[in-house]
Motif scaffolding. Structure first.
Motif, short mmCIF file in Angstrom:
data_model
loop_
_atom_site.label_atom_id
_atom_site.label_comp_id
_atom_site.label_asym_id
_atom_site.label_seq_id
_atom_site.Cartn_x
_atom_site.Cartn_y
_atom_site.Cartn_z
N PRO A 163 0.80 -1.24 0.00
CA PRO A 163 0.00 0.00 0.00
C PRO A 163 0.83 1.28 0.00
N GLU A 164 1.90 1.32 0.81
CA GLU A 164 2.74 2.53 0.85
C GLU A 164 3.40 2.77 -0.51
N PHE A 165 3.89 1.69 -1.11
CA PHE A 165 4.52 1.79 -2.42
C PHE A 165 3.52 2.26 -3.47
N ILE A 166 2.35 1.65 -3.51
CA ILE A 166 1.33 2.02 -4.50
C ILE A 166 0.90 3.47 -4.34
N TYR A 167 0.73 3.92 -3.10
CA TYR A 167 0.36 5.31 -2.85
C TYR A 167 1.38 6.26 -3.45
N ASN A 168 2.66 5.99 -3.22
CA ASN A 168 3.72 6.86 -3.73
C ASN A 168 3.91 6.72 -5.23
N ALA A 169 3.76 5.52 -5.75
CA ALA A 169 3.91 5.31 -7.20
C ALA A 169 2.81 6.03 -7.97
N LYS A 170 1.59 5.95 -7.46
CA LYS A 170 0.45 6.59 -8.14
C LYS A 170 0.58 8.12 -8.16
N MET A 171 1.38 8.65 -7.26
CA MET A 171 1.59 10.08 -7.22
C MET A 171 2.32 10.58 -8.48
N TYR A 172 3.13 9.67 -9.07
CA TYR A 172 3.98 10.05 -10.20
C TYR A 172 3.65 9.32 -11.50
N TYR A 173 2.92 8.21 -11.39
CA TYR A 173 2.64 7.37 -12.56
C TYR A 173 1.14 7.20 -12.72
N GLU A 174 0.56 7.97 -13.64
CA GLU A 174 -0.88 7.93 -13.87
C GLU A 174 -1.29 6.60 -14.47
N HIS A 175 -0.49 6.10 -15.41
CA HIS A 175 -0.72 4.77 -16.00
C HIS A 175 0.22 3.79 -15.30
N LEU A 176 -0.32 2.95 -14.43
CA LEU A 176 0.49 1.98 -13.69
C LEU A 176 -0.21 0.63 -13.69
N LYS A 177 0.47 -0.39 -14.21
CA LYS A 177 -0.08 -1.74 -14.24
C LYS A 177 0.70 -2.65 -13.31
N ILE A 178 -0.04 -3.44 -12.52
CA ILE A 178 0.60 -4.44 -11.66
C ILE A 178 0.63 -5.76 -12.43
N VAL A 179 1.82 -6.31 -12.59
CA VAL A 179 2.00 -7.57 -13.35
C VAL A 179 2.65 -8.61 -12.43
N PRO A 180 2.45 -9.91 -12.72
CA PRO A 180 3.02 -10.95 -11.85
C PRO A 180 4.55 -10.90 -11.79
N ASN A 181 5.17 -10.62 -12.91
CA ASN A 181 6.63 -10.53 -13.01
C ASN A 181 6.98 -9.26 -13.77
N ILE A 182 7.63 -8.33 -13.10
CA ILE A 182 7.88 -7.02 -13.72
C ILE A 182 8.67 -7.13 -15.02
N LEU A 183 9.50 -8.14 -15.14
CA LEU A 183 10.31 -8.29 -16.36
C LEU A 183 9.45 -8.67 -17.57
N ASP A 184 8.21 -9.12 -17.32
CA ASP A 184 7.29 -9.39 -18.44
C ASP A 184 6.94 -8.10 -19.18
N ALA A 185 7.11 -6.95 -18.52
CA ALA A 185 6.78 -5.67 -19.15
C ALA A 185 7.66 -5.40 -20.37
N ILE A 186 8.81 -6.05 -20.43
CA ILE A 186 9.71 -5.88 -21.57
C ILE A 186 9.02 -6.28 -22.87
N LYS A 187 8.13 -7.27 -22.77
CA LYS A 187 7.40 -7.74 -23.96
C LYS A 187 6.19 -6.85 -24.27
N LEU A 188 5.79 -6.01 -23.33
CA LEU A 188 4.57 -5.22 -23.48
C LEU A 188 4.80 -3.80 -23.97
N ASP A 189 6.03 -3.30 -23.80
CA ASP A 189 6.25 -1.87 -24.01
C ASP A 189 7.73 -1.60 -24.29
N LYS A 190 8.03 -0.38 -24.71
CA LYS A 190 9.41 0.08 -24.82
C LYS A 190 9.80 0.67 -23.47
N ILE A 191 10.72 0.03 -22.77
CA ILE A 191 11.10 0.45 -21.43
C ILE A 191 12.23 1.47 -21.52
#
Length: 266
Positions: free
Chosen positions: A117-145
């Protein structure tokens, strides 16, 4: 004469309550009347900045994610994608640092794997589009990091940064706030983004003014002759700036810009 003004967000344009000055939009319009470009230069996500400046978005240039993604009038004019091979080792180390949480920042969204909860609260302050994924490294296949961001609930400068700075040989690792560390490509920072805008619009170092408060503003200050550290800025930033503005709680950016306009435009 000044042709471009760039300002950081947190600790600079935003006060301690994360509010923008009620005089900011009017000041930006005054600059526009003088053909002076206004650049919002932040570690924040583009979509977060867009939400804040929705009413005047077409009058601004957005340097987001510390210079790795730049937009003007809805068009992406700079993107610096990190090689996926450089993402794995830092993420694995961040996972093992107490009270530190990684975010992978892409062009379309930011990605995290923890719902603390503390992390999500602070992350949402700066990241309007934020997706929670099972493995963060999977995001490499979803977007240009383009950036790794680390939220450190124990204080970035003393807890996570000393462990993460070893990656400086492959990526630029910088303190971007009291609780944040950011990784970008080695040739990317706010200063490099300003340099690109200078080249695009034939604006010189002497024709640029910049405001900042933290170490992710360091290179931006070096690209602008009229460099202002906020009164509340990190001491190392104050060392390289040519001027000091009043604090973010005293409308420091607005006061300095107004002083410049009053002196140079009668």
């Amino acid at each position: 004469m000044i042709k471009l003004v760039a300002a950081d967000m947190d600790g600079t344009l935003l006060n301690s309550k994360k509010e923008i000055s009620p005089n900011l939009f009017e000041t930006i319009y005054k600059l526009k009347d003088k053909n002076i470009k206004f650049v919002v230069a932040s570690g924040r996500q583009y979509y977060n900045l867009l939400k804040i400046f929705e009413d005047i978005k077409d009058d601004l240039i957005f340097i987001s994610d510390n210079g790795s993604i730049v937009f003007e009038k809805g068009k992406n004019i700079l993107i610096s994608e990190i090689d996926e091979k450089k993402l794995v080792e830092p993420i694995e180390l961040i996972r093992n640092i107490d009270n530190a949480y990684p975010i992978l920042c892409g062009v379309n969204s930011a990605y995290a794997e923890n719902d603390n909860p503390e992390f999500i609260y602070n992350a949402k302050m700066y990241y309007e589009h934020l997706k929670i994924v099972p493995n963060i490294l999977d995001a490499i296949k979803l977007d240009k990091i383009c950036k790794i961001a680390v939220y450190d609930g124990s204080g970035a400068e003393t807890n996570s940064y000393p462990l993460l700075k070893k990656f400086n040989k492959d990526l630029l690792v910088c303190l971007s706030g009291e609780n944040w560390v950011d990784f970008m490509n080695l040739d990317i920072n706010k200063g490099k983004a300003i340099k690109k805008l200078q080249e695009m619009y034939k604006i010189t170092h002497e024709e640029c003014m910049a405001f900042g408060d933290y170490l992710n503003d360091y290179e931006m200050m070096q690209e602008c002759k009229h460099s202002y550290a906020m009164a509340n800025a990190h001491p190392k930033l104050k060392e390289i700036c040519n001027y000091e503005a009043k604090s973010n709680d005293e409308d420091g950016v607005i006061v300095a810009i107004s002083d410049y306009l009053n002196k140079n435009y009668k």
